[in-house]
Design a protein around this motif. Structure first.
Motif, PDB file in Angstrom:
ATOM      1  N   LEU A 159     128.698  -2.234  62.916  1.00 50.36           N
ATOM      2  CA  LEU A 159     129.855  -1.339  62.961  1.00 50.36           C
ATOM      3  C   LEU A 159     129.487   0.030  63.509  1.00 50.36           C
ATOM      4  CD1 LEU A 159     131.386  -2.236  59.473  1.00 50.36           C
ATOM      5  CD2 LEU A 159     132.012  -3.174  61.707  1.00 50.36           C
ATOM      6  N   SER A 160     128.377   0.572  63.063  1.00 52.34           N
ATOM      7  CA  SER A 160     127.934   1.871  63.560  1.00 52.34           C
ATOM      8  C   SER A 160     126.465   2.058  63.240  1.00 52.34           C
ATOM      9  CB  SER A 160     128.758   3.008  62.944  1.00 52.34           C
ATOM     10  OG  SER A 160     128.440   3.174  61.574  1.00 52.34           O
ATOM     11  N   ALA A 161     125.863   2.985  63.958  1.00 56.04           N
ATOM     12  CA  ALA A 161     124.464   3.324  63.722  1.00 56.04           C
ATOM     13  C   ALA A 161     124.305   4.815  63.935  1.00 56.04           C
ATOM     14  CB  ALA A 161     123.557   2.544  64.666  1.00 56.04           C
ATOM     15  N   SER A 162     123.404   5.420  63.197  1.00 56.09           N
ATOM     16  CA  SER A 162     123.241   6.872  63.310  1.00 56.09           C
ATOM     17  C   SER A 162     121.769   7.241  63.308  1.00 56.09           C
ATOM     18  CB  SER A 162     123.954   7.575  62.146  1.00 56.09           C
ATOM     19  OG  SER A 162     123.350   7.228  60.912  1.00 56.09           O
ATOM     20  N   THR A 174     125.162  14.133  74.326  1.00 59.56           N
ATOM     21  CA  THR A 174     125.028  14.901  73.083  1.00 59.56           C
ATOM     22  C   THR A 174     123.728  14.591  72.349  1.00 59.56           C
ATOM     23  OG1 THR A 174     126.170  13.240  71.738  1.00 59.56           O
ATOM     24  CG2 THR A 174     127.538  14.907  72.824  1.00 59.56           C
ATOM     25  N   LYS A 175     122.945  13.637  72.863  1.00 58.05           N
ATOM     26  CA  LYS A 175     121.686  13.248  72.224  1.00 58.05           C
ATOM     27  C   LYS A 175     120.512  13.539  73.150  1.00 58.05           C
ATOM     28  CE  LYS A 175     123.913  11.384  68.737  1.00 58.05           C
ATOM     29  NZ  LYS A 175     123.896  11.978  67.388  1.00 58.05           N
ATOM     30  N   SER A 176     119.527  14.263  72.659  1.00 49.60           N
ATOM     31  CA  SER A 176     118.319  14.540  73.443  1.00 49.60           C
ATOM     32  C   SER A 176     117.283  13.474  73.105  1.00 49.60           C
ATOM     33  CB  SER A 176     117.793  15.938  73.134  1.00 49.60           C
ATOM     34  OG  SER A 176     118.740  16.924  73.475  1.00 49.60           O
ATOM     35  N   LEU A 177     117.400  12.332  73.747  1.00 50.61           N
ATOM     36  CA  LEU A 177     116.526  11.211  73.437  1.00 50.61           C
ATOM     37  C   LEU A 177     115.097  11.463  73.910  1.00 50.61           C
ATOM     38  CD1 LEU A 177     118.406   7.855  74.126  1.00 50.61           C
ATOM     39  CD2 LEU A 177     117.603   8.753  71.961  1.00 50.61           C
ATOM     40  N   ALA A 178     114.139  11.185  73.064  1.00 47.53           N
ATOM     41  CA  ALA A 178     112.730  11.281  73.435  1.00 47.53           C
ATOM     42  C   ALA A 178     112.158   9.895  73.698  1.00 47.53           C
ATOM     43  CB  ALA A 178     111.947  11.976  72.328  1.00 47.53           C
ATOM     44  N   HIS A 179     113.021   8.906  73.870  1.00 45.92           N
ATOM     45  CA  HIS A 179     112.595   7.531  74.109  1.00 45.92           C
ATOM     46  C   HIS A 179     113.735   6.800  74.823  1.00 45.92           C
ATOM     47  CE1 HIS A 179     114.710   7.558  70.182  1.00 45.92           C
ATOM     48  NE2 HIS A 179     115.271   6.458  70.662  1.00 45.92           N
ATOM     49  N   PRO A 180     113.481   5.638  75.398  1.00 42.26           N
ATOM     50  CA  PRO A 180     114.560   4.876  76.036  1.00 42.26           C
ATOM     51  C   PRO A 180     115.588   4.403  75.006  1.00 42.26           C
ATOM     52  CG  PRO A 180     112.398   4.130  76.779  1.00 42.26           C
ATOM     53  CD  PRO A 180     112.159   5.024  75.610  1.00 42.26           C
ATOM     54  N   ALA A 181     116.862   4.414  75.401  1.00 43.69           N
ATOM     55  CA  ALA A 181     117.931   3.999  74.487  1.00 43.69           C
ATOM     56  C   ALA A 181     117.821   2.524  74.115  1.00 43.69           C
ATOM     57  CB  ALA A 181     119.299   4.281  75.124  1.00 43.69           C
ATOM     58  N   ILE A 182     117.151   1.728  74.946  1.00 41.74           N
ATOM     59  CA  ILE A 182     117.008   0.301  74.634  1.00 41.74           C
ATOM     60  C   ILE A 182     116.252   0.111  73.327  1.00 41.74           C
ATOM     61  CG2 ILE A 182     114.818  -0.094  75.835  1.00 41.74           C
ATOM     62  CD1 ILE A 182     117.915  -2.391  75.967  1.00 41.74           C
ATOM     63  N   ILE A 183     115.436   1.097  72.940  1.00 41.00           N
ATOM     64  CA  ILE A 183     114.696   1.012  71.675  1.00 41.00           C
ATOM     65  C   ILE A 183     115.690   1.036  70.517  1.00 41.00           C
ATOM     66  CG2 ILE A 183     112.874   2.023  70.279  1.00 41.00           C
ATOM     67  CD1 ILE A 183     112.088   0.979  73.138  1.00 41.00           C
ATOM     68  N   ASP A 184     116.725   1.902  70.599  1.00 44.71           N
ATOM     69  CA  ASP A 184     117.746   1.966  69.555  1.00 44.71           C
ATOM     70  C   ASP A 184     118.468   0.632  69.429  1.00 44.71           C
ATOM     71  OD1 ASP A 184     116.914   4.571  69.884  1.00 44.71           O
ATOM     72  OD2 ASP A 184     118.912   5.435  69.726  1.00 44.71           O
ATOM     73  N   GLN A 229     115.820   3.736  80.859  1.00 47.92           N
ATOM     74  CA  GLN A 229     115.277   4.994  81.377  1.00 47.92           C
ATOM     75  C   GLN A 229     114.688   5.842  80.256  1.00 47.92           C
ATOM     76  OE1 GLN A 229     118.712   6.995  83.041  1.00 47.92           O
ATOM     77  NE2 GLN A 229     119.163   8.067  81.152  1.00 47.92           N
ATOM     78  N   ASN A 230     113.703   6.640  80.617  1.00 54.87           N
ATOM     79  CA  ASN A 230     113.144   7.620  79.692  1.00 54.87           C
ATOM     80  C   ASN A 230     113.212   8.968  80.403  1.00 54.87           C
ATOM     81  OD1 ASN A 230     111.858   8.914  77.640  1.00 54.87           O
ATOM     82  ND2 ASN A 230     110.005   7.675  77.681  1.00 54.87           N
ATOM     83  N   VAL A 231     114.029   9.880  79.903  1.00 55.92           N
ATOM     84  CA  VAL A 231     114.195  11.182  80.538  1.00 55.92           C
ATOM     85  C   VAL A 231     113.179  12.158  79.956  1.00 55.92           C
ATOM     86  CG1 VAL A 231     115.759  13.119  80.939  1.00 55.92           C
ATOM     87  CG2 VAL A 231     116.623  10.778  81.039  1.00 55.92           C
TER      88      VAL A 231
END
Length: 386
Positions: A159-162, A174-184, A229-231
């Protein structure tokens, strides 16, 4: 409390925005609207929530923050305290009825209790405090109040994840990811599969199986590229200068721009570099004294790192800092990294596919395993705790 009532305008714009958020809350789940309309309602709802949160922050300015023309510190703090007390009162009422409160946050709590009994308790409490309470039945996987996974009761849908799982569907400005989103995404799936035994070591076979489903989960190539991607972002402050650079196979120095999109490629592939960070390391008093006593130069710049910093306009470092080469967090210098700073949705189809087919899934799996072991695994002791 009328904290935002404007006497001159004769209205409370804060309340108007809040009422709009409540309206959008209903519309975003109303089946009479199309999927696209509900998606837009959800985006607007998130926007109104940000406005409401920023308004309360501006009304309670702290020393050192940007000066605010809205000064209602006492009212805003009273509002927050009252909200926390409401949460406490509700949790107390549920506990008296036999509930177990497993997690709380600012505006809600997670309780283990019979659903029908819970609804009766909440209806009574809502009538007493004058605040609408909407219960939702779900399965919860929680690390803490900021990192959690909410799943449908039948365990078929997330349903959701935070927190550290917030970008499981896509990247977000709005999220400053320090890793690829695929990890989430992969970790969310893994936690759902392993929900009953999160004390066990990471299961690489299951993790590999989940990552193999990424192509089906994200059929649009541009979307899948965003997930992998990893920015990497350079810090251009004089105090904490930190810039990304690369070395080619022949060891040649490659100066990169301030923001870079990188992908982890399979070993030995062309168009790859090994990435490092040129940082302004702060020297401790003990280190400075040791160098002085031994007659060494107090500041010992790494010349390669210094040249990278100078190329980024950061040659004059703050006092007590020296240029040094460091490892980029979560990335090994041995990995073959591909830098692609063009917009992924504007790449030709064959260029998108070339990147996707070059990705090293085993190394992405390493990142999933590390995220689980460091943040989500429940380490237990074999003996008594003293």
């Amino acid at each position: 409390m009328n904290a935002f009532y404007n006497d001159r305008l004769g209205e409370d714009r804060y309340t108007a925005i809040f009422e709009r958020k409540q309206e959008l809350d209903k519309k975003r789940t109303d089946p009479q609207y199309s999927d696209e309309e509900r998606r837009m309602f959800n985006i607007e709802r998130e926007g109104t929530k940000l406005i409401l949160n920023s308004a309360t922050g501006a009304a309670d300015p702290r020393e050192g923050q940007v000066p605010s023309s809205i000064r209602m510190n006492n009212r805003i703090r009273s509002m927050r305290i009252i909200g926390q007390l409401f949460t406490y009162m509700i949790g107390q009422a549920q506990t008296y009825a036999g509930a177990r409160i497993v997690s709380t946050n600012t505006d809600g709590l997670y309780s283990v209790l019979d659903a029908d009994l819970n609804r009766k308790i909440l209806a009574k409490e809502a009538a007493e405090i004058g605040v609408e309470i909407v219960p939702e039945e779900l399965y919860l996987v929680s690390k803490d109040s900021n990192n959690r996974l909410e799943v449908s009761p039948d365990l078929t849908k997330i349903l959701s994840a935070s927190g550290s799982l917030a970008c499981r569907k896509d990247t977000s400005p709005t999220k400053s990811l320090a890793h690829p989103a695929i990890i989430d995404w992969a970790l969310s799936r893994y936690l759902l599969e392993k929900r009953t035994d999160l004390s066990a070591p990471f299961d690489r076979d299951l993790g590999r199986q989940i990552l193999a489903e990424a192509e089906e989960a994200f059929p649009d190539p541009a979307h899948r590229l965003r997930m992998f991607q990893n920015v990497l972002s350079a810090n251009h402050s004089k105090e904490r200068a930190n810039c990304i650079f690369g070395r080619g196979d022949a060891g040649q120095l490659l100066i990169l721009q301030r923001y870079n999109r990188v992908f982890i490629y399979q070993d030995g592939l062309p168009k790859t570099v090994h990435l490092y960070s040129a940082a302004a390391k702060k020297l401790t008093p003990a280190m400075l004294n040791k160098r002085k006593k031994s007659g060494e130069a107090v500041i010992q710049h790494d010349q390669e790192a210094l040249s990278v910093l100078k190329a980024n306009g950061l040659g004059n470092l703050a006092k007590g800092r020296e240029a040094t080469v460091q490892k980029i967090p979560n990335l090994s210098p041995d990995w073959f990294m591909h830098v692609e700073n063009r917009a992924v949705n504007l790449l030709q189809a064959e260029e998108q596919e070339a990147i996707l087919h070059s990705l090293d899934y085993d190394k992405y799996l390493d990142l999933v395993a590390s995220a689980y072991e460091k943040n989500w695994r429940n380490l237990t002791t074999s003996g008594p705790v003293l």
